[in-house]
Write a protein that holds these residues in place. Structure first.
Motif, PDB file in Angstrom:
ATOM      1  N   SER A 157      46.162  42.302  41.231  1.00 36.55           N
ATOM      2  CA  SER A 157      46.706  42.278  39.876  1.00 36.55           C
ATOM      3  C   SER A 157      45.951  41.391  38.901  1.00 36.55           C
ATOM      4  O   SER A 157      46.294  41.333  37.726  1.00 36.55           O
ATOM      5  CB  SER A 157      48.177  41.840  39.920  1.00 36.55           C
ATOM      6  N   ILE A 158      44.907  40.709  39.364  1.00 38.35           N
ATOM      7  CA  ILE A 158      44.130  39.817  38.507  1.00 38.35           C
ATOM      8  C   ILE A 158      42.676  40.279  38.526  1.00 38.35           C
ATOM      9  O   ILE A 158      42.071  40.425  39.585  1.00 38.35           O
ATOM     10  CB  ILE A 158      44.193  38.354  39.007  1.00 38.35           C
ATOM     11  N   GLY A 159      42.115  40.490  37.345  1.00 34.58           N
ATOM     12  CA  GLY A 159      40.712  40.883  37.231  1.00 34.58           C
ATOM     13  C   GLY A 159      39.804  39.665  37.125  1.00 34.58           C
ATOM     14  O   GLY A 159      40.239  38.585  36.722  1.00 34.58           O
TER      15      GLY A 159
ATOM     16  N   THR B 272      31.329  44.177  33.201  1.00 35.08           N
ATOM     17  CA  THR B 272      31.861  44.447  34.536  1.00 35.08           C
ATOM     18  C   THR B 272      33.077  43.562  34.756  1.00 35.08           C
ATOM     19  O   THR B 272      33.051  42.378  34.426  1.00 35.08           O
ATOM     20  CB  THR B 272      30.796  44.191  35.625  1.00 35.08           C
ATOM     21  N   SER B 273      34.141  44.160  35.291  1.00 35.77           N
ATOM     22  CA  SER B 273      35.349  43.416  35.630  1.00 35.77           C
ATOM     23  C   SER B 273      35.899  43.983  36.933  1.00 35.77           C
ATOM     24  O   SER B 273      36.185  45.175  37.024  1.00 35.77           O
ATOM     25  CB  SER B 273      36.389  43.543  34.517  1.00 35.77           C
ATOM     26  N   ARG B 274      36.003  43.140  37.937  1.00 31.49           N
ATOM     27  CA  ARG B 274      36.506  43.545  39.253  1.00 31.49           C
ATOM     28  C   ARG B 274      37.979  43.184  39.386  1.00 31.49           C
ATOM     29  O   ARG B 274      38.469  42.259  38.730  1.00 31.49           O
ATOM     30  CB  ARG B 274      35.724  42.850  40.363  1.00 31.49           C
ATOM     31  N   ILE B 275      38.676  43.885  40.270  1.00 31.01           N
ATOM     32  CA  ILE B 275      40.066  43.568  40.593  1.00 31.01           C
ATOM     33  C   ILE B 275      40.136  43.390  42.109  1.00 31.01           C
ATOM     34  O   ILE B 275      40.299  44.360  42.854  1.00 31.01           O
ATOM     35  CB  ILE B 275      41.029  44.671  40.120  1.00 31.01           C
ATOM     36  N   PRO B 276      39.951  42.152  42.590  1.00 30.22           N
ATOM     37  CA  PRO B 276      39.988  41.916  44.042  1.00 30.22           C
ATOM     38  C   PRO B 276      41.342  42.279  44.642  1.00 30.22           C
ATOM     39  O   PRO B 276      42.370  42.262  43.956  1.00 30.22           O
ATOM     40  CB  PRO B 276      39.728  40.410  44.162  1.00 30.22           C
ATOM     41  N   ASP B 277      41.337  42.569  45.944  1.00 30.81           N
ATOM     42  CA  ASP B 277      42.585  42.861  46.639  1.00 30.81           C
ATOM     43  C   ASP B 277      43.507  41.643  46.639  1.00 30.81           C
ATOM     44  O   ASP B 277      44.723  41.773  46.527  1.00 30.81           O
ATOM     45  CB  ASP B 277      42.319  43.333  48.065  1.00 30.81           C
ATOM     46  N   ILE B 278      42.930  40.449  46.770  1.00 25.68           N
ATOM     47  CA  ILE B 278      43.692  39.198  46.656  1.00 25.68           C
ATOM     48  C   ILE B 278      42.861  38.225  45.834  1.00 25.68           C
ATOM     49  O   ILE B 278      41.663  38.068  46.075  1.00 25.68           O
ATOM     50  CB  ILE B 278      44.003  38.572  48.032  1.00 25.68           C
ATOM     51  N   THR B 279      43.516  37.577  44.882  1.00 24.33           N
ATOM     52  CA  THR B 279      42.884  36.547  44.061  1.00 24.33           C
ATOM     53  C   THR B 279      43.760  35.304  44.140  1.00 24.33           C
ATOM     54  O   THR B 279      44.962  35.381  43.871  1.00 24.33           O
ATOM     55  CB  THR B 279      42.766  37.000  42.590  1.00 24.33           C
ATOM     56  N   VAL B 280      43.167  34.169  44.506  1.00 30.93           N
ATOM     57  CA  VAL B 280      43.914  32.916  44.614  1.00 30.93           C
ATOM     58  C   VAL B 280      43.539  32.024  43.440  1.00 30.93           C
ATOM     59  O   VAL B 280      42.368  31.701  43.234  1.00 30.93           O
ATOM     60  CB  VAL B 280      43.624  32.207  45.951  1.00 30.93           C
ATOM     61  N   LEU B 281      44.572  31.644  42.673  1.00 35.54           N
ATOM     62  CA  LEU B 281      44.389  30.828  41.468  1.00 35.54           C
ATOM     63  C   LEU B 281      45.349  29.648  41.468  1.00 35.54           C
ATOM     64  O   LEU B 281      46.452  29.746  42.020  1.00 35.54           O
ATOM     65  CB  LEU B 281      44.728  31.645  40.217  1.00 35.54           C
ATOM     66  N   PRO B 282      44.965  28.553  40.753  1.00 30.81           N
ATOM     67  CA  PRO B 282      45.964  27.519  40.494  1.00 30.81           C
ATOM     68  C   PRO B 282      47.095  28.138  39.663  1.00 30.81           C
ATOM     69  O   PRO B 282      46.840  28.960  38.772  1.00 30.81           O
ATOM     70  CB  PRO B 282      45.200  26.472  39.682  1.00 30.81           C
ATOM     71  N   LEU B 283      48.316  27.759  39.945  1.00 32.21           N
ATOM     72  CA  LEU B 283      49.461  28.331  39.243  1.00 32.21           C
ATOM     73  C   LEU B 283      49.359  28.112  37.734  1.00 32.21           C
ATOM     74  O   LEU B 283      49.671  29.011  36.947  1.00 32.21           O
ATOM     75  CB  LEU B 283      50.765  27.738  39.782  1.00 32.21           C
ATOM     76  N   GLU B 284      48.897  26.953  37.314  1.00 34.00           N
ATOM     77  CA  GLU B 284      48.767  26.683  35.875  1.00 34.00           C
ATOM     78  C   GLU B 284      47.778  27.638  35.218  1.00 34.00           C
ATOM     79  O   GLU B 284      47.996  28.099  34.107  1.00 34.00           O
ATOM     80  CB  GLU B 284      48.378  25.225  35.621  1.00 34.00           C
TER      81      GLU B 284
ATOM     82  N   ARG C 213      48.612  37.727  28.057  1.00 33.96           N
ATOM     83  CA  ARG C 213      47.381  38.468  27.751  1.00 33.96           C
ATOM     84  C   ARG C 213      46.940  39.250  28.969  1.00 33.96           C
ATOM     85  O   ARG C 213      47.572  39.174  30.026  1.00 33.96           O
ATOM     86  CB  ARG C 213      46.276  37.524  27.282  1.00 33.96           C
ATOM     87  N   GLU C 214      45.864  40.022  28.806  1.00 35.58           N
ATOM     88  CA  GLU C 214      45.345  40.776  29.943  1.00 35.58           C
ATOM     89  C   GLU C 214      45.022  39.813  31.085  1.00 35.58           C
ATOM     90  O   GLU C 214      44.452  38.744  30.864  1.00 35.58           O
ATOM     91  CB  GLU C 214      44.077  41.547  29.552  1.00 35.58           C
ATOM     92  N   ALA C 215      45.370  40.205  32.290  1.00 34.28           N
ATOM     93  CA  ALA C 215      45.187  39.350  33.461  1.00 34.28           C
ATOM     94  C   ALA C 215      43.771  39.476  33.996  1.00 34.28           C
ATOM     95  O   ALA C 215      43.528  40.019  35.073  1.00 34.28           O
ATOM     96  CB  ALA C 215      46.212  39.692  34.536  1.00 34.28           C
ATOM     97  N   VAL C 216      42.816  38.972  33.208  1.00 30.81           N
ATOM     98  CA  VAL C 216      41.403  38.986  33.589  1.00 30.81           C
ATOM     99  C   VAL C 216      40.848  37.581  33.376  1.00 30.81           C
ATOM    100  O   VAL C 216      41.009  37.005  32.294  1.00 30.81           O
ATOM    101  CB  VAL C 216      40.590  39.999  32.750  1.00 30.81           C
ATOM    102  N   ILE C 217      40.217  37.035  34.394  1.00 31.75           N
ATOM    103  CA  ILE C 217      39.616  35.709  34.295  1.00 31.75           C
ATOM    104  C   ILE C 217      38.265  35.859  33.613  1.00 31.75           C
ATOM    105  O   ILE C 217      37.369  36.529  34.117  1.00 31.75           O
ATOM    106  CB  ILE C 217      39.461  35.076  35.688  1.00 31.75           C
ATOM    107  N   GLY C 218      38.147  35.236  32.441  1.00 30.31           N
ATOM    108  CA  GLY C 218      36.930  35.339  31.638  1.00 30.31           C
ATOM    109  C   GLY C 218      35.841  34.387  32.094  1.00 30.31           C
ATOM    110  O   GLY C 218      36.059  33.525  32.949  1.00 30.31           O
TER     111      GLY C 218
END
Length: 196
Positions: free
Chosen positions: A69-71, A82-94, A102-107
């Motif tokens: 769910s995160i690009g 190019t923008s990928r959508i991994p099967d699992i993405t681990v991020l700090p909650l903040e 906004r769109e769930a894509v890490i810039g």
């Protein structure tokens, strides 16, 4: 499968809507459909995301594992579309909370994920082992896992001096992860998606 013959900018990709529920990655400005994996693919993602969340619940900083769910924007070949959508993405909650409105894509101007995981299927094998390997290392993602049920292996790619060093685990091998040092899973457990 590529579905466009025209080249899209990243902004056009974010606004793209073909009226279906089809999910797309943007690769070199072209929309690429994300194929639906097998049931085992889904079990692996669900099991591994839950295991990662359980381990990270004890971390000093709050992290979350997000499933598909995160690009992640990628400077593939020096091009920025190019923008990928991994099967699992681990991020700090903040950091994840900053994506709420906004769109769930890490810039490019944001910190990279702590960890991304791709579960290999026949249609994604080449991308997972080659293109994404390079793209994720360029983004300085500390770990990239390639969970490959086709080869019965889990490859943990660890970023060292800007490049990934890979460690392959099979069968009863306990997976070693610098990002998740408390992980107590074997390759077989991950590849079975918790069904062992």
């Amino acid at each position: 499968m590529t579905v466009t013959t025209q080249t899209l900018t990243f902004e056009e990709y974010l606004a793209y809507d073909d009226g279906t529920d089809t999910r797309y990655e943007l690769v070199n400005g072209e929309l690429v459909t994300m194929s639906l994996g097998t049931g085992m693919h889904a079990f692996i993602i669900k099991f591994l995301a839950a295991q990662i969340d359980a381990i990270l619940s004890d971390a000093e900083e709050s992290y979350e594992a997000f499933s598909g769910s995160i690009g992640v924007r990628s400077p593939r070949g020096g091009r920025l579309n190019t923008s990928r959508i991994p099967d699992i993405t681990v991020l700090p909650l903040e950091q994840a909370k900053q994506l709420i409105a906004r769109e769930a894509v890490i810039g490019f101007d944001e910190p990279p994920p702590l960890l991304v995981v791709e579960v290999v299927s026949p249609s994604t094998k080449k991308e997972d082992y080659k293109a994404k390997w390079t793209e994720y290392s360029v983004r300085d993602i500390p770990e990239y896992w390639i969970v490959d049920p086709l080869e019965d292996a889990v490859t943990v790619c660890v970023l060292e001096d800007g490049m990934y060093t890979s460690h392959r685990f099979q069968g009863a091998d306990k997976i070693q992860s610098p990002v998740l040092p408390k992980l107590e899973l074997t390759a077989a457990q991950v590849l079975a998606g918790g069904l062992l």
